[in-house]
Design an enzyme around this catalytic site. Structure first.
Site, PDB file in Angstrom:
ATOM      1  N   ASP A 144       0.782  -1.242   0.000  1.00  0.00           N
ATOM      2  CA  ASP A 144       0.000   0.000   0.000  1.00  0.00           C
ATOM      3  C   ASP A 144       0.818   1.299   0.000  1.00  0.00           C
ATOM      4  O   ASP A 144       1.784   1.406   0.748  1.00  0.00           O
ATOM      5  CB  ASP A 144      -0.876   0.086   1.258  1.00  0.00           C
ATOM      6  CG  ASP A 144      -1.529  -1.211   1.654  1.00  0.00           C
ATOM      7  OD1 ASP A 144      -1.456  -2.176   0.892  1.00  0.00           O
ATOM      8  OD2 ASP A 144      -2.103  -1.248   2.752  1.00  0.00           O
TER       9      ASP A 144
ATOM     10  N   ARG B 172      -8.160  -1.115  11.455  1.00  0.00           N
ATOM     11  CA  ARG B 172      -6.916  -0.598  10.860  1.00  0.00           C
ATOM     12  C   ARG B 172      -7.100   0.470   9.775  1.00  0.00           C
ATOM     13  O   ARG B 172      -8.166   0.665   9.249  1.00  0.00           O
ATOM     14  CB  ARG B 172      -6.074  -1.739  10.306  1.00  0.00           C
ATOM     15  CG  ARG B 172      -6.713  -2.602   9.236  1.00  0.00           C
ATOM     16  CD  ARG B 172      -5.756  -3.733   8.849  1.00  0.00           C
ATOM     17  NE  ARG B 172      -6.317  -4.627   7.851  1.00  0.00           N
ATOM     18  CZ  ARG B 172      -7.078  -5.699   8.131  1.00  0.00           C
ATOM     19  NH1 ARG B 172      -7.392  -5.986   9.388  1.00  0.00           N
ATOM     20  NH2 ARG B 172      -7.539  -6.460   7.152  1.00  0.00           N
TER      21      ARG B 172
HETATM   22  N1  DQQ Z   1      -2.075  -3.711   4.026  1.00  0.00           N
HETATM   23  C1  DQQ Z   1      -3.485  -3.885   4.079  1.00  0.00           C
HETATM   24  C2  DQQ Z   1      -3.887  -2.963   5.181  1.00  0.00           C
HETATM   25  C3  DQQ Z   1      -2.803  -3.146   6.176  1.00  0.00           C
HETATM   26  C4  DQQ Z   1      -1.589  -3.260   5.312  1.00  0.00           C
HETATM   27  C5  DQQ Z   1      -4.127  -3.575   2.764  1.00  0.00           C
HETATM   28  C6  DQQ Z   1      -0.566  -4.230   5.829  1.00  0.00           C
HETATM   29  O1  DQQ Z   1      -5.151  -3.238   5.724  1.00  0.00           O
HETATM   30  O2  DQQ Z   1      -2.699  -2.049   7.084  1.00  0.00           O
HETATM   31  O3  DQQ Z   1      -3.405  -4.064   1.679  1.00  0.00           O
HETATM   32  O4  DQQ Z   1       0.541  -4.305   4.963  1.00  0.00           O
END
Ligand code: DQQ
Length: 539
Positions: free
Chosen positions: A22, A145
């Site tokens: 991300d 999150r």
């Molecule tokens: N990637 C997810 C999120 C998390 C992160 C989405 C962890 O929800 O915080 O791709 O690498």
């Protein structure tokens, strides 16, 4: 590894080596665009997640900086996960991010720059009182999150939202704060959609319905709609919807309940996930980043030593013409990479034919193309073609009365490898035409251990509009925009033959009963500089 190095892109952001996912905390600060990203410094697969960091003057040429934050406290020792930056009115920056704790509980943490006078924001200090938010009663410790950028309410409070779920209902919780260190969970939720599962990387921002400019995240009032986006963990797809934000009771209501978040429209119908926008105060625009993952297998990624790219940043605007979607368009700075161009004027592509377009090497291109279909055919009686769907259709090889027609890119001379991007016009039982925009990966590679989908969706076409598309081709990725960015499809492909000097472009028309006329302008694209800011000596 020379065998695999051709898959590296020339002007998309990607790490020098190892795994990326991300985009995190994008912002413009003291003359630099900052991009942070989920990064594994040790391997080309997900794990040990830190915040990688790069800066740019133009969102296209990037300089890698040292890691911004690493897992080094009990509250993030299992990963410094996704988060967002907020620029405060006094010019200071705060970051909120998710930490996976020593017990793998998801909590929200606060960080700020160690030296606000440093335009590169090299060093970050984690707040000693972290975590600042922990899963509230009724929320799973693994379902809490990805805090958004905060916005300021008219009564002077900051609010932010983050994703979760209750049973299979995806939800977005809202927290309020005045100082970023203590937070109050507001009653109810910003929004909830049954059946959509866990919402990751929620994004929430205003768009102007009257002006073609971006809005600060705190903008509010008449002439403003709010976009709510969720990344659906179950399907790994980014869905958004337009709606109205009611600050008084802190809820958001979609304009069209049947096209709600997670069940309606998407930013991109191809490989694209975990996107995030920021307001670029430098150029008064809202800019969207998205993670384009790999669709080969993990063993290949380990062999090639890196994984994933970021999309070319896209400007996001409300579509004033349709009133029902956003338009996304590559930032204008990408045009600085345009080199020589070739124009093709009114090329007739007969039903069932393929026409080569001689542009020389065709691995790094920016293509604009407009298509017109024989008006006689449209007037004639054609059979209804209801329920057309890019994914379940026969792809570019399937033939209908009025399509598919479009371009074959990353194609090799014999067409054994090709990535078609095309329109398909279907007719409803009520006699209305519906246009689809699709990309077909099924013949994109002779390799058989990669995923090859046919992607796409409906694209709104208004009375009197020609069919137009723009493609950014970059070795192993094609980002395709229809009708000025109303529908977007990103293809992650792995040609083995259609590489370097062997890659070509063709027009094709697989309609059975219509000629199309195409006019195009095709630019060769330069490579962008994407390299370390410091040499090893300086670090
Ligand atoms: N990637 C997810 C999120 C998390 C992160 C989405 C962890 O929800 O915080 O791709 O690498």
């Amino acid at each position: 590894n020379l065998m695999l190095s051709w898959q590296r892109t020339a002007y998309h952001f990607q790490p020098e080596k190892n795994w990326m996912n991300d985009p995190n905390g994008p912002l413009f600060y003291k003359g630099w665009y900052h991009l942070f990203y989920q990064y594994n410094p040790d391997s080309a697969v997900w794990g040990n997640i830190t915040w990688g960091h790069a800066v740019s003057k133009d969102l296209i040429h990037w300089l890698y900086l040292p890691l911004a934050m690493v897992p080094d406290h009990w509250y993030d020792i299992n990963g410094v996960w996704t988060g967002s930056a907020t620029l405060l009115p006094d010019g200071s920056v705060v970051i909120l991010y998710t930490g996976s704790t020593d017990e793998k509980v998801q909590v929200q943490n606060l960080a700020h720059p160690a030296d606000p006078s440093d335009p590169l924001l090299l060093h970050w200090i984690k707040y000693p009182g972290n975590p600042v938010m922990v899963p509230p009663p009724g929320i799973g410790t693994l379902d809490f999150r990805d805090p958004t950028t905060a916005w300021l309410t008219p009564d002077g409070n900051w609010r932010l939202t983050l994703g979760s779920k209750v049973n299979e209902t995806g939800i977005s919780l809202v927290y309020q704060t005045t100082n970023f260190t203590s937070y109050e969970l507001l009653d109810g939720v910003l929004h909830a959609v049954p059946g959509t599962g866990m919402w990751e990387c929620v994004d929430f921002y205003p768009v102007s319905t009257t002006e073609e400019i971006g809005l600060n995240t705190s903008a509010f009032g008449p002439g403003v709609k709010h976009v709510l986006k969720a990344s659906l963990d179950d399907s790994k797809k980014d869905y958004y919807a337009l709606g109205t934000y009611y600050v008084e009771n802190d809820t958001w209501i979609p304009d069209n309940p049947v096209a709600d978040v997670g069940i309606g429209i998407r930013y991109d119908y191809g490989k694209y996930y975990a996107s995030k926008t920021f307001y670029d105060q430098h150029k008064q625009r809202r800019v969207l980043f998205g993670w384009i993952g790999e669709t080969d297998n993990e063993a290949e990624d380990i062999k090639k030593g890196w994984a994933s790219v970021q999309s070319i940043p896209r400007v996001v605007l409300f579509d004033q013409k349709t009133g029902s979607n956003l338009v996304q368009w590559p930032v204008e700075e990408v045009e600085s990479l345009r080199l020589t161009s070739t124009e093709f004027d009114k090329v007739v592509v007969g039903a069932g034919s393929v026409v080569p377009l001689d542009v020389g090497t065709a691995t790094q291109l920016d293509i604009t193309a407009e298509f017109e279909i024989d008006s006689e055919t449209l007037e004639g009686t054609i059979e209804a073609d209801i329920g057309y769907n890019c994914t379940t259709s026969g792809g570019a090889a399937g033939r209908g009365t009025l399509g598919p027609f479009g371009l074959l890119v990353l194609a090799e001379d014999s067409l054994a490898e090709q990535t078609p991007v095309y329109f398909y016009i279907a007719k409803d039982t009520d006699g209305d035409y519906r246009t689809f925009f699709c990309a077909d990966e099924s013949r994109s590679s002779l390799a058989n251990d990669v995923v090859k989908y046919v992607y796409g969706s409906y694209v709104p076409v208004l009375e009197g509009e020609k069919l137009i598309m723009r493609l950014l081709v970059d070795h192993s990725i094609v980002e395709s925009f229809a009708q000025g960015g109303r529908t977007v499809v990103t293809s992650r492909v792995y040609p083995t033959q259609a590489i370097y000097g062997a890659a070509r472009v063709f027009l094709f028309n697989n309609a059975t009963a219509a000629n199309v006329t195409a006019s195009l302008k095709i630019w060769q694209m330069n490579s962008a500089f994407i390299r370390p800011y410091f040499n090893d000596h300086h670090i």
